[in-house]
Scaffold this motif. Structure first.
Motif, PDB file in Angstrom:
ATOM      1  N   SER A   1       2.162  -6.420   1.002  1.00  0.00           N
ATOM      2  CA  SER A   1       3.073  -4.865   1.497  1.00  0.00           C
ATOM      3  C   SER A   1       3.690  -4.604   1.300  1.00  0.00           C
ATOM      4  O   SER A   1       4.580  -5.931   1.664  1.00  0.00           O
ATOM      5  CB  SER A   1       2.301  -4.277   2.454  1.00  0.00           C
ATOM      6  OG  SER A   1       0.689  -4.545   1.844  1.00  0.00           O
ATOM      7  N   ALA A   2       4.563  -3.225   1.095  1.00  0.00           N
ATOM      8  CA  ALA A   2       6.210  -3.731   0.994  1.00  0.00           C
ATOM      9  C   ALA A   2       5.907  -3.074   2.657  1.00  0.00           C
ATOM     10  O   ALA A   2       7.245  -2.721   3.768  1.00  0.00           O
ATOM     11  CB  ALA A   2       6.994  -2.313  -0.028  1.00  0.00           C
TER      12      ALA A   2
ATOM     13  N   TYR B   1       3.063   6.455   5.459  1.00  0.00           N
ATOM     14  CA  TYR B   1       2.902   5.697   3.410  1.00  0.00           C
ATOM     15  C   TYR B   1       1.020   6.202   3.082  1.00  0.00           C
ATOM     16  O   TYR B   1       0.027   6.157   4.232  1.00  0.00           O
ATOM     17  CB  TYR B   1       3.175   4.725   3.358  1.00  0.00           C
ATOM     18  CG  TYR B   1       2.609   3.680   4.553  1.00  0.00           C
ATOM     19  CD1 TYR B   1       1.661   3.049   3.912  1.00  0.00           C
ATOM     20  CD2 TYR B   1       3.172   3.533   5.582  1.00  0.00           C
ATOM     21  CE1 TYR B   1       0.908   1.574   4.854  1.00  0.00           C
ATOM     22  CE2 TYR B   1       2.658   2.051   6.315  1.00  0.00           C
ATOM     23  CZ  TYR B   1       1.875   1.573   6.206  1.00  0.00           C
ATOM     24  OH  TYR B   1       1.151   0.121   6.538  1.00  0.00           O
ATOM     25  N   ASP B   2       0.796   6.149   1.686  1.00  0.00           N
ATOM     26  CA  ASP B   2      -0.758   5.554   2.067  1.00  0.00           C
ATOM     27  C   ASP B   2      -0.711   4.087   1.611  1.00  0.00           C
ATOM     28  O   ASP B   2       0.459   4.040   1.072  1.00  0.00           O
ATOM     29  CB  ASP B   2      -0.890   6.250   0.188  1.00  0.00           C
ATOM     30  CG  ASP B   2      -0.921   7.875   0.565  1.00  0.00           C
ATOM     31  OD1 ASP B   2      -1.128   8.534   1.233  1.00  0.00           O
ATOM     32  OD2 ASP B   2      -0.726   9.290  -0.860  1.00  0.00           O
ATOM     33  N   GLY B   3      -2.154   4.114   1.565  1.00  0.00           N
ATOM     34  CA  GLY B   3      -2.360   2.350   1.481  1.00  0.00           C
ATOM     35  C   GLY B   3      -3.941   2.423   1.389  1.00  0.00           C
ATOM     36  O   GLY B   3      -4.980   3.145   1.198  1.00  0.00           O
TER      37      GLY B   3
ATOM     38  N   SER C   1       0.795  -1.144   1.821  1.00  0.00           N
ATOM     39  CA  SER C   1       0.827  -0.407   0.940  1.00  0.00           C
ATOM     40  C   SER C   1       0.193  -0.943  -0.743  1.00  0.00           C
ATOM     41  O   SER C   1       0.848   0.135  -1.377  1.00  0.00           O
ATOM     42  CB  SER C   1       2.543   0.307   0.979  1.00  0.00           C
ATOM     43  OG  SER C   1       3.141  -1.195   0.587  1.00  0.00           O
ATOM     44  N   LEU C   2      -0.115  -1.773  -0.483  1.00  0.00           N
ATOM     45  CA  LEU C   2       0.300  -3.071  -1.642  1.00  0.00           C
ATOM     46  C   LEU C   2      -1.471  -3.012  -1.870  1.00  0.00           C
ATOM     47  O   LEU C   2      -1.957  -3.646  -1.175  1.00  0.00           O
ATOM     48  CB  LEU C   2       0.559  -3.627  -1.831  1.00  0.00           C
ATOM     49  CG  LEU C   2       2.093  -3.466  -2.578  1.00  0.00           C
ATOM     50  CD1 LEU C   2       3.594  -3.671  -3.013  1.00  0.00           C
ATOM     51  CD2 LEU C   2       1.964  -1.579  -3.764  1.00  0.00           C
ATOM     52  N   ALA C   3      -2.204  -3.671  -2.621  1.00  0.00           N
ATOM     53  CA  ALA C   3      -3.152  -4.191  -2.493  1.00  0.00           C
ATOM     54  C   ALA C   3      -3.063  -5.511  -3.569  1.00  0.00           C
ATOM     55  O   ALA C   3      -3.984  -6.317  -3.360  1.00  0.00           O
ATOM     56  CB  ALA C   3      -4.288  -3.222  -4.232  1.00  0.00           C
TER      57      ALA C   3
END
Length: 752
Positions: free
Chosen positions: A629-630, A700-702, A623-625
């Motif tokens: 990521s969470a 989720y978007d990621g 989810s994070l760059a």
């Protein structure tokens, strides 16, 4: 008084300044315009201030309050004891300035106005500054008992002509004054107090400019932090921590009558969450704007634009990272915050804080204006206050706060920006060449970044020529730097050509990139041709010399490298003029520029080479760059014993694992697929593990990430979440590759 053209306050106030003042992007990748498109301009409208910080004197503490005068003086107050020149280190070249200083708006240097705000016990601080409409009086609020030896009670008036406290202005306020707004005959104040001039006034009050308490009442149950007059002078906007105003429920924001204090507009529970407050307010000719700070879960940290015609919401943004200050200039809302996550509104994902932002007063999308500070000292949150002033034909935006750096250089407490000249050049483009197709060269580059321009013009130069062979304009911001491409077909097999690229904002042009050269192929490379033919939506070959991973496919989803993984390692995984990338197993990885929706069906393909005994994630979706990521699944990781695990989250964590280990120092081909037939994990062209039970994964978007990411909670979690070894030929597909396709890819490893 507010200037109806610019929206600028004629005077500012601390966190609360006196009354009286992203680019419009699409989320996801942005593509280049065709050759001959409109060239970039130095600032992308409606932004009219550059992001280039100007030399400014500094404080040795926190600036909480500022006010800009019509004569080009900017007053600053806070919790500090000295000021020093720009570039001077703390403790050097200092001169006394006890919680107050005045500066020339155009030079950033102190004026001759010097006052000392002190208190007999505790810490004195100036929290609000406001100029009268005639500019003759500067009103000051905070926590102090004396102004240059003249006794006061948290509230004072300064004669601006002589820079001396007015001895005829004596109003007793029992606690800190945090907000001020001024008309020709009235001063409105907000803060922590419950008594003014010996009478009950809870958190807000009004006095005449002759220091007489007015009957105006807007009593609240919690702290008042912001006060602002509407341009017509009929209403007062108040903000703070409160839940009631004169007994009426209205949390953090209300509109009251300027004569009586009666509530004209309340805001129901939930309009601003109970865990959020209003720290600042600003107005222009048609609207007013809030700066919001939240604490704990379910917070609102962004900004709200409301219409003055009916006091209803125009828009709100949902960035996380509390907003402390807002100012309006020429249709743009400038804000000071520590925004770190604007993904909910299609902007940047959770990452290191950004402290200065700009938005149209008509649209919450971020505009391309990204100067930055650090968090600094104190709480710390960076900027705390903004003010504006004009001098010498230029407009200046001043920023004060807790920061100790501005745009990466040491600068404490104060900084300023102007409407020109723009002096900052865009970043030098990162360039990569692709020779997988016969008879042509593909020139790929990662879009550059400019702190105050979203549209940049690129010029491609071939073989050392001074005239570009291709020119195009494209849009980019710091979190979305799309891959651009130009295909040179005016070449022949066997020829070697070199390319350099520059980026321009219309006024300033970057240096040309380092020359990158390649030889035109006479036949298509078989392995990459098969990958592309099978529909890869992302294809990183890691042949780049630059700090990005060029995408060879049509998706142009280039990768950002983090913490400098090793480039151009040989031998590569497949035959031909190719190289691999190396990761250290602690913090190096690559993530995709594009943020993707959940892939319901997908394949991940890559080659690995390692001898690690600490495992690590090889490829996955997160989810994070810019940080761990969470949310994270759809990944392949190596256990400490060298066995490979393919996992998705489908209700709970679902994994399949190879029976053999692959940390023997040889290159291995790894493919993981999920679709309607379930999960499959192939190694070296052969199916090694599978299940038909799980066809879904977490929604989720990621971002696609290679080299490492979070693995907390996953079965057989390795010693390291990051992979130590070499990786090559990474591809992602929107389909589940068949076993036949996988084995065909593996068979082409020696074919080039």
């Amino acid at each position: 008084m507010m200037n109806g053209t610019t929206g600028r306050r004629r005077s500012g106030r601390g966190r609360v300044r006196a009354a009286a003042t992203a680019l419009c992007l699409l989320a996801g990748a942005l593509t280049a315009a065709t050759s001959g498109g409109s060239p970039a301009t130095a600032l992308t409208p409606p932004v009219s201030l550059t992001a280039d910080d100007l030399t400014t004197w500094q404080t040795n503490g926190i600036v909480w309050a500022m006010a800009g005068a019509d004569d080009g003086v900017v007053y600053a107050g806070g919790t500090f004891s000295t000021v020093r020149p720009p570039g001077a280190a703390p403790g050097t070249s200092e001169q006394s300035a006890v919680n107050f200083a005045a500066f020339d708006a155009a030079t950033g240097a102190p004026t001759g106005c010097s006052l000392s705000f002190t208190v007999s016990s505790g810490t004195a601080t100036v929290r609000a500054l406001a100029l009268s409409p005639d500019q003759k009086t500067l009103y000051v609020g905070g926590q102090f008992g004396s102004v240059s030896g003249v006794g006061v009670s948290n509230f004072a008036a300064i004669d601006t002509a002589t820079c001396t406290p007015r001895k005829d202005f004596k109003v007793s306020v029992t606690a800190t004054v945090r907000a001020l707004a001024v008309t020709a005959d009235t001063v409105y104040l907000g803060g922590d107090f419950n008594s003014v001039a010996g009478e009950t006034r809870n958190k807000f009050a009004a006095v005449t400019t002759g220091a007489v308490l007015k009957p105006w009442k807007a009593n609240t149950d919690e702290v008042g932090r912001a006060v602002e007059l509407t341009p017509d002078g009929k209403h007062v906007l108040i903000g703070g921590d409160f839940f009631t105003v004169n007994g009426t429920t209205s949390h953090a924001l209300a509109v009251v009558d300027a004569t009586t204090g009666a509530v004209a507009k309340s805001y129901p529970a939930g309009f601003i969450p109970d865990t959020s407050t209003v720290q600042d307010l600003a107005t222009d000719a048609t609207g007013f704007y809030t700066a919001n700070e939240g604490t704990g879960g379910g917070v609102f940290d962004g900004r709200i634009a409301l219409n003055l015609s009916n006091f209803e919401q125009r828009w709100r943004d949902t960035c996380l990272g509390a907003t402390q200050a807002v100012q309006v200039h020429n249709g743009v809302l400038y804000s000071g915050s520590h925004a770190h996550d604007c993904a909910s509104m299609g902007e940047f994902p959770d990452q290191p804080r950004k402290h200065l932002l700009a938005q149209s007063v008509d649209d919450p999308k971020l505009l391309p204006w990204f100067p930055d500070t650090n968090d600094g000292i104190g709480e710390p949150v960076g900027p705390r206050v903004m003010a504006q002033a004009d001098e010498g034909g230029h407009h200046y935006l001043w920023v004060g706060g807790e920061f100790t750096t501005v745009n990466g250089a040491a600068q404490q407490g104060l900084t300023r920006f102007a409407d020109g000249p723009d002096t900052g050049a865009p970043w030098v483009p990162n360039v990569s060449l692709s020779t997988v197709a016969a008879g042509k060269l593909e020139v790929n580059w990662q879009a550059s970044f400019d702190t105050d321009d979203g549209d940049l013009t690129y010029r491609v130069y071939r073989d050392g020529a001074s005239t570009p062979v291709y020119t195009t304009t494209a849009r980019s911001v710091f979190w979305d730097r799309p891959q651009l491409r130009w295909t040179d077909t005016d070449v022949a097999p066997g020829e070697t050509h070199s390319y350099r690229i520059s980026a321009s904002d219309g006024t300033n042009t970057s240096a040309k990139s380092a020359a990158v050269s390649a030889t035109v192929a006479s036949a298509a490379a078989k392995y990459p041709a098969k990958v592309l033919a099978d529909g890869a939506s992302l294809y990183w070959r890691y042949d780049d010399t630059a700090t990005f991973a060029g995408d060879t496919g049509s998706g142009r989803d280039n990768g950002f490298t983090r913490n400098s993984p090793t480039r151009q390692l040989t031998p590569a995984a497949v035959a031909g003029p190719s190289t691999a990338i190396g990761f250290n197993g602690s913090n190096q990885y690559v993530y995709s520029n594009k943020r993707h929706p959940q892939p319901a069906t997908f394949s991940m393909e890559t080659w690995i080479r390692t001898t690690t005994t600490k495992g690590g994630k090889i490829i996955g979706f997160g989810s994070l760059a810019m940080q761990n990521s969470a949310q994270y699944d759809k990944h392949v990781y190596m256990r400490d014993d060298g066995r490979l695990v393919f996992g998705v989250k489908s209700g709970s964590l679902r994994t399949i694992t190879t029976p053999a280990a692959y940390n023997n120092g040889a290159w291995h081909h790894v493919v993981a697929t999920q679709g309607s037939g379930g999960m499959a994990l192939y190694v070296d062209g052969t199916l090694r593990a599978s299940t038909t039970l799980y066809t879904g994964n977490e929604k989720y978007d990621g971002y696609w990430r290679v080299g490492g990411d979070n693995l907390k909670g996953w079965p057989d979690r390795p010693t390291s979440d990051f992979f130590a070894g070499q990786i090559d030929e990474t591809a992602v597909y929107p389909t589940a590759l068949s076993g036949t396709q996988v084995s065909a890819h593996y068979a082409l490893r020696t074919a080039g």
